[in-house]
Scaffold this active site. Structure first.
Site, PDB file in Angstrom:
ATOM      1  CB  CYS A  12      -0.976  -0.041   1.173  1.00  0.00           C
ATOM      2  SG  CYS A  12      -2.360   1.068   0.974  1.00  0.00           S
ATOM      3  CG  HIS A  20      -3.406  -3.601   3.358  1.00  0.00           C
ATOM      4  ND1 HIS A  20      -2.373  -3.026   4.062  1.00  0.00           N
ATOM      5  CD2 HIS A  20      -4.071  -2.574   2.784  1.00  0.00           C
ATOM      6  CE1 HIS A  20      -2.404  -1.711   3.921  1.00  0.00           C
ATOM      7  NE2 HIS A  20      -3.428  -1.407   3.142  1.00  0.00           N
ATOM      8  CD  GLU A  62      -0.940  -5.599   6.078  1.00  0.00           C
ATOM      9  OE1 GLU A  62      -0.699  -6.108   4.972  1.00  0.00           O
ATOM     10  OE2 GLU A  62      -1.216  -4.392   6.231  1.00  0.00           O
TER      11      GLU A  62
END
Lengths: 763, 279
Positions: B92, B222, B224
């Site tokens: 990002c 993302h 994660e």
């Protein structure tokens, strides 16, 4: 000229909100003509926003104590015990506020500073902020003030995402309602929550060690300017014109993020070294409030030197430096011996001065044994007052006059389910909120399990490695408020509790924000009193954590008066409540999407003929009705217990509470939440065209279960019955009618986007 | 003394995903340390094996997202380590910094050849949070240390950005296909250039690009936030949705890894391979 006239003149000249008797009281405290700084300081401290002068006696009815409460109302945020994991006790920190007036005038900045302020309240208890919610009330987006309403709505959402997303705090939803009563006065209520180790709670007063060791006051963050000067007073006045834009602060999430990281390091250092300290954010009343409150609540005085305050506009008068509400600042009371080390963390390690022009941490005051509040500017004393007077407060006994609304019911109630449901799904209040949520980052921090719209409440897994989940929801129905202020308060608690319970979580605490008109009007003050009574009544009935005899505690909150239209009409009474729950094992949490065809749909809660403020009346009959659903405390409690027992037993496949649009809308929403490659629907087995069965908003739940699980419940309560089955057809039907949901899905999902953002208003 | 590979997670002023990113690296069997932007010496002394630039709003997105962060001194170190072949991932805002530093696509050293422009597509512009599906490019699967375990199934991950539309100074399709790493697709792996499959109007549906060698990857989604199965929404279609829903109310949901874990497992696997080769 006598004193009274002089005071009157100052009030007028400085546009103060204080009354002449209040000014006389102030003059009595200081024993002379007050200084400009003293005028502004007391004007803020005695504003409705800070002093709760009208509401305090009424708020005493709220249950604020329970065995799990660590810090009740009074400090910046409330704290309750949450869980113990690996020998560490974790507490939940919650705060709830309004930013209504600023958001009406400058929606982007108003909404942004709303989040900025509320997260500071949670940070300053030493917590990590792990979520925020926005409870929004806008005018009619297609009504007479539609153009302005749509612009305000877009602006508020923009302010929320620009601030919250950048700060890195996940947005856990909230709710949005549209009602013409908010055309001239939107409501932007904000909730923030976080977690803190029980042994590492920070408090907002100078510790008693300051009696024996010299303590100093460090101001850190953004350089002081003139923004927000008079902000608290502004929040406590009628929104008569828009010339007050200067009273709205300017937010900076970037600086806040860096400050939060620096604060974390500073607090960790202080706790590691076991150095007692006081910590407080700067909100209403700026430096003047933070310095006087930190000192007064610790039983000391303080000597503040305004020449040490970093400012970004040269030549600001002392009262502006002291009382401006510049955002992104904190005050820290620490021993002089560690002050340099702390300044170094802010100014060198985190480079505040390089990252933001003029930002820095500086020592601006010294605590004194002498209990006076003394402020110096350019060698001249600009305030000198006994410190207790500042925090002593002020109370008014407002007049209350019962003003119930006359109940009018519609003559006929035609029912055509496919068409009725279509109308409700495509109404402003019934349509999907996903166009709003799509702007919010709900997943930063990586702890989110259920996002907004997936279950009745958002669920997060906030403590790393620990299975305890947090569920949170905020609610309040303006249509109920308009008809019956007591029930609006009770149902605000009731619905938020149901939403949390539906996920399988046990409510452990609540917060409230009480939004009303002018409390000096007896009928408005009555609405306020009834709302508080309703909240208190519901909380006393819904103590689900430790048994019915213990209430659900209200641990933090806010009162917002003077919400009214340009013509002086009040907003609908708007008590808004957030409820926080814990589920010991988050893998047992249940969402609202239908799972498997053939499963039964169990209705929890008998339907009653009570349609006041209902979505069916509004959308299908163009009528607001009269009789608001009753709040049946004992039944609510028993229903919630049953839903929690089913969750505990692991037999709830999906759960959704019954609220706007009744049972039929609840079933439709469960179908709309399904996977696009595994669509499900519901076929109802009775009540084919009975409006009470289909659309009544009597509180309740729908639970999807395997047929054998339902059969396996040995003692079925009277309030539970099977009313339908899950089908593999994306529709809702009975044997005589059917609505294909694929026909409405697209319109339902995009309605708010088309109206608010694209301004597609064709009928 | 641990001999686990060390991943440095860089904290810029305004980063906000550094903690969860470091956490999933550790969950993947590697060490992770967070370094503040001005901890240059500490970073260089600890000799990390890989670098991650996490999400956030570094320097307030001043000028353009990532533009100021790319000029920080700490990026000189990352630049040199990247050229020496160490794995570097930007997520990002981290991706925006990598693009602004010229590391990706990296056709010419340090020259900025791509940018992440404001989301713009028929149907939705502006900031967008949404779950999307990704597919890895075949060449990227083979050469990038971040993608070797991704496989051919489309994987669901969330995006959350206002400026995620890859654009290029020169629309040289041959060179661009060489740097293609991840593209947006639907749950069946089908690419279309229409919203919402392509959520932001990105050129050639690009969700992530890499340098020629594949060790530097800049991706907008993302991973994660899709590391654990329980982070996946209950309504996600496709095989990952099946897997997630089969764990409803199952205690095993707590420890099950999701699709985002594949990126980090790829890196751990890459280090294992290297250490085997060394022996």
């Amino acid at each position: 000229m006598d004193l009274r006239d002089k005071l009157k003149e100052v009030i007028k000249e400085r546009s103060l909100a204080m009354t002449i008797p209040e000014a006389e009281k102030l003059a009595g405290y200081v024993g002379r003509m007050p200084t400009p700084l003293e005028f502004h300081l007391f004007d803020t401290m005695w504003s409705e926003h800070c002093s709760y002068k009208s509401s305090k006696p009424v708020l005493r009815q709220l249950p604020t104590q329970a065995s799990n409460v660590v810090v009740g109302p009074g400090e910046d945020a409330g704290i309750v015990r949450f869980c113990t994991f690996s020998g560490v006790e974790w507490d939940l920190v919650v705060a709830h506020e309004s930013h209504n007036h600023p958001s009406q005038v400058l929606p982007v900045e108003g909404a942004a500073t709303g989040i900025g302020g509320i997260v500071r309240d949670v940070y300053c208890m030493g917590a990590k902020v792990t979520g925020s919610l926005d409870l929004l009330r806008f005018g009619d987006p297609t009504g007479v003030s539609g153009e302005r309403t749509r612009a305000i709505c877009r602006g508020v959402v923009e302010g929320i995402w620009k601030y919250g997303n950048a700060l890195g705090v996940p947005n856990l939803g909230g709710d949005t309602r549209f009602h013409e009563g908010y055309d001239d006065n939107c409501l932007v209520n904000v909730v923030a929550l976080g977690f803190v180790r029980h042994d590492r709670i920070a408090h907002s007063f100078v510790p008693e060690e300051a009696h024996t060791e010299q303590y100093v006051l460090i101001l850190t963050g953004k350089p002081t300017d003139d923004t927000g000067f008079g902000g608290a007073t502004f929040a406590s006045a009628d929104l008569s014109d828009t010339a007050e834009k200067g009273a709205v602060q300017v937010a900076d999430p970037f600086l806040k993020r860096v400050l939060s990281e620096a604060n974390r390091v500073v607090l960790e250092m202080l706790f590691e070294k076991e150095i007692p300290f006081g910590f407080k954010d700067l909100g209403a009343g700026g430096i003047a409030c933070v310095t006087s409150e930190l000192a007064a609540h610790g039983g000391l005085g303080i000597h503040v030197d305004l020449d040490e305050v970093p400012i970004s506009i040269p030549g600001l008068p002392p009262e502006v430096i002291a009382c401006a509400e510049t955002q992104e600042r904190y005050g820290l009371a620490v021993p002089e011996s560690v002050a340099e080390e702390i300044l170094d963390i802010y100014n060198t390690s985190f480079e505040l001065p390089r990252l933001f022009p003029g930002a820095s941490a500086s020592i601006i005051g010294r605590f004194t044994e002498d209990p006076v509040y003394k402020v110096v500017h350019r060698g001249i004393e600009v305030a000198f007052t006994p410190i207790n007077c500042i925090t002593e407060g002020i109370v008014y006994d407002r007049e209350s006059k019962s003003s119930p609304v006359e109940v009018i019911e519609p003559d006929i109630r035609p029912v055509d389910p496919p068409s009725d449901l279509r109308k409700m799904l495509l109404s402003h209040d019934g349509a999907s909120r996903s166009p709003i949520w799509s702007y919010y980052d709900s997943e930063v921090q990586g702890t989110t399990h259920f996002r907004p719209g997936e279950a009745d409440a958002c669920v997060t897994v906030p403590i790393k490695g620990c299975k305890a989940g947090l569920a949170v929801s905020g609610d309040g129905n303006p249509w109920f408020g308009q008809l019956e202020p007591f029930l609006a308060g009770a149902h605000a608690v009731g619905e938020a509790v149901r939403n949390v319970v539906a996920t399988g979580a046990v409510p452990i605490a609540a917060t409230d924000c009480l939004n009303y008109g002018n409390p000096e009007k007896p009928d408005v003050f009555w609405q306020f009193c009834r709302g508080v009574e309703g909240i208190a009544h519901a909380c006393r009935n819904l103590g689900l954590e430790s048994g019915r005899e213990h209430p659900l505690p209200i641990v933090s909150g806010n009162v917002s008066f003077y919400n009214q239209s340009l013509s002086g009409g009040s907003i609908p009474p708007s008590p808004i409540v957030a409820v926080f729950g814990r589920i010991d094992d988050f893998t047992r949490a249940t969402d609202m999407s239908l799972k498997t065809q053939g499963n039964v749909i169990v209705l929890i809660g008998p339907r009653e003929d009570e349609f006041g403020g209902s979505l069916y009346y509004r959308s299908c009959l163009g009528h607001s009705g009269g009789k608001v659903p009753l709040f049946r405390g004992e039944l609510e409690y028993e229903m919630a217990r049953f839903v929690l027992d089913c969750a505990e037993a692991g037999i709830s496949q999906s759960v959704h509470d019954i609220s706007e649009g009744g049972l039929a809308m609840a079933a439709v929403e469960m179908a709309l939440a399904t996977r696009k490659d595994a669509r499900r629907g519901v076929i109802l087995s009775k009540g084919f065209t009975d409006p009470v069965f289909l659309y009544s908003e009597t509180p309740g739940y729908l639970i999807e279960m395997l047929p054998e699980d339902w059969e396996g419940i040995s003692v079925k309560p009277d309030f539970a019955s099977v009313i339908g089955r899950v089908t593999a057809d994306f529709s809702i039907s009975s044997d005589i009618w059917k609505l294909n949901l694929s026909e409405v899905l697209e319109e339902y999902s995009t309605l708010l986007d088309r109206i608010i953002w694209r301004e597609e208003l064709s009928e | 003394m641990t001999n686990k590979p060390l991943v440095a997670v860089l904290q810029f002023p305004g980063s906000n995903c550094e903690y969860e990113t470091a956490s999933v690296v550790r969950e993947s069997g590697m060490d992770a340390m967070i370094f503040r932007w001005n901890q240059l010496k500490e970073l260089s002394d600890s000799r990390p094996d890989a670098f991650i630039l996490p999400g956030g709003f570094s320097f307030q997105d001043r000028v353009r997202a990532g533009a100021v962060g790319a000029k920080e001194e700490i990026m000189d170190l990352v630049f040199n380590e990247a050229l020496s072949g160490k794995p570097v991932l930007g997520i990002c805002n981290g991706a925006q910094i990598l693009v602004e530093s010229g590391l990706v696509p990296g056709w010419e050293n340090g020259r900025i050849e791509s940018a992440l422009a404001a989301n713009h597509i028929h149907g939705r512009s502006g900031y967008l949070s949404r779950w999307v599906f990704l597919r890895a490019n075949e060449r990227a699967l083979k050469i990038s240390p971040w993608l070797r375990m991704i496989g051919n199934d489309p994987i669901p991950v969330p995006i959350a950005h206002a400026e995620g539309r890859f654009v290029f100074a020169e629309k040289d399709n041959n060179r661009i296909s060489e740097c293609m790493a991840l593209t947006y697709c639907d749950e069946n792996g089908i690419e279309t250039a229409d919203y919402p499959v392509n959520p932001n109007g990105s050129f050639m549906n690009l969700a992530g690009i890499m340098n020629r060698e594949g060790n530097v990857l800049a991706m907008m989604p993302h991973p994660e936030r899709a590391f654990w199965m329980w982070q996946i929404p209950p309504w996600i279609p496709g095989t990952w949705g099946d897997r997630r829903n089969s764990l409803q109310h199952d205690p095993a949901l707590a420890g099950s890894k999701g699709p985002g874990a594949l990126f980090f497992r790829s890196l751990a696997d890459y280090f294992e391979l290297i250490s085997r080769e060394d022996q």
